[in-house]
Design a protein around this motif. Sequence first.
Motif, short mmCIF file in Angstrom:
data_model
loop_
_atom_site.label_atom_id
_atom_site.label_comp_id
_atom_site.label_asym_id
_atom_site.label_seq_id
_atom_site.Cartn_x
_atom_site.Cartn_y
_atom_site.Cartn_z
N GLN A 47 38.61 46.28 50.43
CA GLN A 47 38.98 45.09 49.81
C GLN A 47 37.56 44.98 50.09
O GLN A 47 36.95 44.80 51.03
CB GLN A 47 39.83 44.38 49.15
N VAL A 48 36.36 44.35 49.19
CA VAL A 48 35.08 43.94 49.67
C VAL A 48 34.86 42.81 48.69
O VAL A 48 35.53 42.34 47.40
CB VAL A 48 33.87 44.82 49.48
N GLU A 49 33.60 41.69 49.23
CA GLU A 49 33.96 40.23 48.40
C GLU A 49 32.80 41.44 46.68
O GLU A 49 32.39 41.97 47.00
CB GLU A 49 32.77 39.73 49.11
N MET B 133 37.90 28.27 44.34
CA MET B 133 39.58 29.53 45.01
C MET B 133 38.58 30.23 46.10
O MET B 133 38.16 29.72 46.36
CB MET B 133 39.64 30.82 43.64
N MET B 134 39.21 30.97 46.45
CA MET B 134 39.83 31.77 47.57
C MET B 134 38.37 32.80 46.95
O MET B 134 38.20 33.18 45.97
CB MET B 134 40.78 32.59 48.07
N LYS B 135 37.71 33.12 47.87
CA LYS B 135 36.57 34.17 47.66
C LYS B 135 37.67 35.24 46.20
O LYS B 135 38.09 36.27 47.43
CB LYS B 135 35.38 35.41 48.58
N LEU C 121 38.28 49.04 46.46
CA LEU C 121 37.96 50.19 46.82
C LEU C 121 38.49 51.82 46.90
O LEU C 121 38.71 51.34 47.91
CB LEU C 121 36.18 49.97 46.71
N GLU C 122 38.36 52.42 46.13
CA GLU C 122 38.74 53.89 46.84
C GLU C 122 37.68 55.13 47.19
O GLU C 122 37.04 55.05 46.21
CB GLU C 122 39.96 55.05 46.21
N GLY D 176 39.71 48.12 40.41
CA GLY D 176 39.30 46.94 41.44
C GLY D 176 40.15 45.67 41.18
O GLY D 176 39.97 44.96 42.60
N SER D 177 41.07 45.76 40.26
CA SER D 177 41.52 44.39 40.84
C SER D 177 42.79 43.84 41.74
O SER D 177 42.77 42.73 41.87
CB SER D 177 42.13 44.10 39.27
#
Lengths: 283, 344
Positions: B29-31, B13-15, B20-21, B51-52
């Motif tokens: 969003q972060v990897e 899939m994609m990464k 995160l806030e 974090g989903s």
Amino acid sequence: MKTRIDDQSKPQTMIQEKYTKRYQNLKVAEALSNNHLYPFACNELSSIIDLGYSQLPKDLKAFIFRDCLSAFRLLPDMNTSAAVSAANLLVKSVESAFPKQKKNLAIVEFKQAKVALKRRTKSHDEHIDLPSLPQDILVHIFSFLDVYSLLSSSQVSRSWNQATSEGSLWRSLFDLHFSHKVSIHIHPGFDWREAFKNEYILYKSSKMLRSGRGYCSYCDSVVWHDNLRCPKKQCRLKSGKKPLDLMLTHQVVNYLLGTTSSSDESDSEDEAVRGLWAYPTLQ
Amino acid sequence: MSESDMAIIKPEMMKSYIWLETSDGSIQQVEQEVAMFCPLICHQALQKGGGSSKNNAISLPQKVNPAMLSLIFDYCRFHQLPGRSNKERKVYDEKFMRMDTKRLCELTSAADSLQLKPLVDLTSRALARIIEGKTPEEIREIFHLPDDLTEEEKLEPLKNTMDDPRIRLLNRLYAKKRKELKERAKLKSIEVEERVDERSVDDLLSFINGRDHKVVNTSKSKKKNKKRKEHKNGTCKVSNKDSHNLHSKQRSVDETSSSLGGVSNLHNIEDDIFSKKAEFEDGYIDDEIDPALKEMLDREVEDFARRLNSSWVLSVGQERQPVHFSINGNGDTRRLTGPAARHK
């Protein structure tokens, strides 16, 4: 035919090289670029010059001269009062021992450094508010410090003062400095800082720590100790908890020159020791 | 989805990203593998399923602002890759640590709140290297910290400085010692004159000494005990009157014995003492002592602090009657008559 080998037949250059090699192994030049070791290195240079500049072989004189120049050149980067005092001491030694030409060159370098220092604007009057670090982080930072720096830190501000009173800091310093000499009886409420202070005064540690030098038996060399340990990792692993044998500056100079002069430090030990706990300094 | 599932699916899939806030409300969003390097985020993501999505972003602790977060993630991105050699990591770390002190402090706080121990270690070591070998003043400058310790606390670092009667005593004695040394310096110059002009101005001198004696005692008793303040104030006023008389007397003496050079000196010294008295009447001494004297005083106090520490015999009761320093010089012997003398 048997040829007898005796010292006199050794060419002069070999003897000179011996001194030069020793000097290079002392790594004074490297120490000059280190913020923390700079004052120690300057003091050592001063001592070498004071105790025996005229006796040095020509090559070694050249090295010393070069290192003095770089000491002055690096002074503006150091920018601490300890560095400035050490450099002042060095220039005094230079003034009394160097031949005219070299002396003038060195003094010029020193004066330029002083000017550069002045030019460096100190705190820029911005009312920056640094985030205050939580106590446990302060303690963690202090755990990497040597005893002088820890005492300095304790006088900085109230929160830092509180952090420095943490027993574990003084316990590890105590272990580092004295565990191989002293066995103590611990009880609840034991004050490690008091214990450290008592041993420190007893063993006149202030005097021994003034040079920044130690002898490592594992690599058989005179080194700049890193909080009483050899900077080389292998030696640290081998020695475990045992600290290096500390050396006084004049002992280092003796090693370099192969002489056996005695120290003529006339400062009163009591004052120096007392001074540590009131106003810590590196001198 | 368990972690192992995610690991399998990832390459296809994609990464996947984690939301995160930060404290200022901004969401990014972060990897995933980068963010998961931080134990706090990892914990939140796995155990609480945070974090989903954008709405379900993990809120980060207050100390983590966006700038710091990006720094931290740079660090994480580099280190989470298993293929890096130790040497590479070390080189990266050293480069990474090159920043000004302010950012270093912020970074330490942020890393600590995210529980990223390796980064905390790194930054702590860097900060320790900055602190090493510096005087307290220099450290204060670099870190912009307030100088909020009293002299006494700096002298001997102790924990409960407020409650300690020893510290209060030290406070008091510090001020007293300063004053005494000041006076000693003045009295010494009187002494010198004394020896020179002894025979001719004997009368005048003994009168002045009597004067001195009273003046010094007055100031001393003021220092000693606040209860005696009224009494002392009375004496001060009295002595003021006396001093005027003395002044005029001395002037007449001056005129008659002008050949004696020393007398005019005494005159000046008297002025000093009187002006100093005026100081005392206003309150406690202010700190306008010249630096050389101050240094000497500091050393004296240091000495005293040491003695105080080594022989701890003063009890609370004895606070009222501070120990008299044995000062060499005739000034002392003249002083210690009357209520001021306890130990002689």
